[in-house]
Design an enzyme around this catalytic site. Structure first.
Site, PDB file in Angstrom:
ATOM      1  N   LYS A 187       0.885  -1.178   0.000  1.00 61.23           N
ATOM      2  CA  LYS A 187       0.000   0.000   0.000  1.00 61.23           C
ATOM      3  C   LYS A 187       0.919   1.224   0.000  1.00 61.23           C
ATOM      4  O   LYS A 187       0.879   2.071   0.896  1.00 61.23           O
ATOM      5  CB  LYS A 187      -0.917  -0.069   1.236  1.00 61.23           C
ATOM      6  CG  LYS A 187      -2.054   0.920   1.259  1.00 61.23           C
ATOM      7  CD  LYS A 187      -3.120   0.675   0.226  1.00 61.23           C
ATOM      8  CE  LYS A 187      -4.179   1.756   0.303  1.00 61.23           C
ATOM      9  NZ  LYS A 187      -5.076   1.768  -0.872  1.00 61.23           N
ATOM     10  N   ASP A 219      -5.615  -3.124  -2.150  1.00 61.02           N
ATOM     11  CA  ASP A 219      -7.058  -3.047  -2.452  1.00 61.02           C
ATOM     12  C   ASP A 219      -7.312  -3.494  -3.890  1.00 61.02           C
ATOM     13  O   ASP A 219      -8.264  -4.237  -4.169  1.00 61.02           O
ATOM     14  CB  ASP A 219      -7.617  -1.642  -2.187  1.00 61.02           C
ATOM     15  CG  ASP A 219      -6.684  -0.528  -2.646  1.00 61.02           C
ATOM     16  OD1 ASP A 219      -5.512  -0.813  -2.974  1.00 61.02           O
ATOM     17  OD2 ASP A 219      -7.123   0.643  -2.683  1.00 61.02           O
TER      18      ASP A 219
END
Ligand code: NAD
Length: 354
Positions: A187, A219
């Site tokens: 991330k 994600d």
């Protein structure tokens, strides 16, 4: 050649699937020049009952002195109300820490024959799926500093360069024996630890010019796994992201009774276990699927015992057993006849011998 294997059957269906796996190993190694010497140890609920703790000293010592550890599963209703430090599952965390195992390797394979168990559209998984998720196991959010105040709490995600380097090495080496594609998941648009992760993985990849490395935010990776899972070969990621993504990848393959795993460190010693738990709801009925444990034993032969040839013969026999229509209850369709744990192992043994 002789190798020492620490066998930890554990609780619930653990002893049932281990017993069948040892029979398969006996047939698979026959006339192979490899002799496996087993020592059985207690861990989990059965160890709490007889030794007063989830991981007795002699189990850890025995595991440390072995060439590999083969584990069934631990836990069950009986021990669910114990305080958290006395829970059977602590045996696994202490074994991983005590053996220095920092990489969890989980193949998620969807066999053609079980395609109907996959919750995705058939067009997305045509000709099966074969993904490996490599999860960092001893750092990150689960092991960082944490604190709880009256109305606040925090956890920290901390990684050091050496921690990232060694897991990246495992990913690159694994990919070299496959399609040579690594997706590193982080991330890095938000987290500083992810920016370190990304730069170290890039550095390690320079030592592997044949590998195609790409990076993906976690994600997006969660989305891509269900949008087009075939794009993945090897996924490498930090502890918590890996915990979540490996379960997602497992679900795509349909049955938890089919999935093996390996926990590896910097030496050859590794711990091999099915992804599933002790399944207390079906323990003692002789209907548990032994294939996840049998495939874990194949991983043991490949990673700890340098016998890729025997590993492949077991994997091939499992594939042929499925092709022949053998199904334990968990992978049988509603109208299909199912076989017992022992019958499934017998079918695998039959194809090993054929
Ligand atoms: P579980 O994986 O044991 O069972 C989930 C479901 O899958 C159950 O319906 C079970 O019958 C089925 N299932 C699991 N393995 C199967 C197999 N080989 N063949 C056929 N069906 C199978 O997970 P759970 O119910 O959440 O946990 C049960 C116990 O296992 C708990 O005490 C948990 O803490 C423990 N656990 C241990 C491990 C481990 O030892 N590595 C991992 C997960 C859970």
């Amino acid at each position: 050649m002789e190798k020492r294997i620490a066998v930890i059957s554990g609780d619930g269906i653990g002893p049932e699937v281990i017993e069948e796996t040892l029979r398969v190993l006996e047939h698979a190694t026959m006339n192979s020049g490899l002799t496996l010497n087993y020592t059985h140890y207690l861990a989990g609920g059965c160890a709490i009952d007889s030794k007063g703790r989830p991981l007795p000293e002699e189990t850890l010592r025995g595991a440390q002195e072995s060439d590999a550890v083969l584990l069934g599963a631990v836990g069950g209703f009986k021990w669910d109300t114990l305080p958290s430090d006395m829970r059977p599952e602590n045996a696994l965390l202490d074994l991983r820490a005590g053996l220095g195992l920092f990489a969890n390797v989980r193949p998620a394979v969807l066999y053609n024959e079980l395609a109907s168990a996959c919750p995705l559209k058939p067009s997305l998984t045509e000709n099966g799926l074969d993904i490996i998720v490599i999860r960092e196991l001893t750092g990150g959010l689960y092991f960082g500093k944490k604190e709880r105040g009256e109305d606040w709490a925090y956890d920290t995600m901390r990684y050091s360069e050496p921690e990232v380097r060694r897991i990246a090495q495992v990913a690159m080496k694994t990919a070299m024996g496959r399609k040579k594609q690594v997706v590193s998941v982080d991330k890095a648009n938000i987290l500083e630890s992810s920016r370190l992760w990304r730069s170290v993985v890039n550095e390690v990849a320079k030592e592997y010019p044949d590998i195609t490395l790409s990076h993906m935010y976690v994600d997006n990776a969660a989305m891509q796994l269900v949008r087009y899972p075939k794009q993945f070969d090897v996924i490498v990621t930090e502890n918590m992201f890996g915990d979540i993504l490996s379960d997602e990848a497992a679900m795509i393959t349909g049955s938890i009774g089919m999935l093996p795993s390996a926990s590896l460190g910097s030496s050859k010693l590794g711990m091999y276990e099915p992804v599933h738990g002790s399944a207390p709801d079906i323990a003692g009925q002789g209907i548990a699927n032994p294939l996840a444990t049998i495939l874990s034993a194949a991983m043991m032969l490949r990673h700890s015992l340098d016998r890729d040839d025997i590993a492949k013969s077991i994997e091939k026999a499992v594939s042929l057993a499925l092709e022949s229509g053998a199904r334990t209850k968990d992978i049988a369709l509603a109208n299909e006849k199912s076989v017992s744990t022992t019958e499934m192992a017998n079918t695998v043994i039959g194809f090993l011998e054929a």
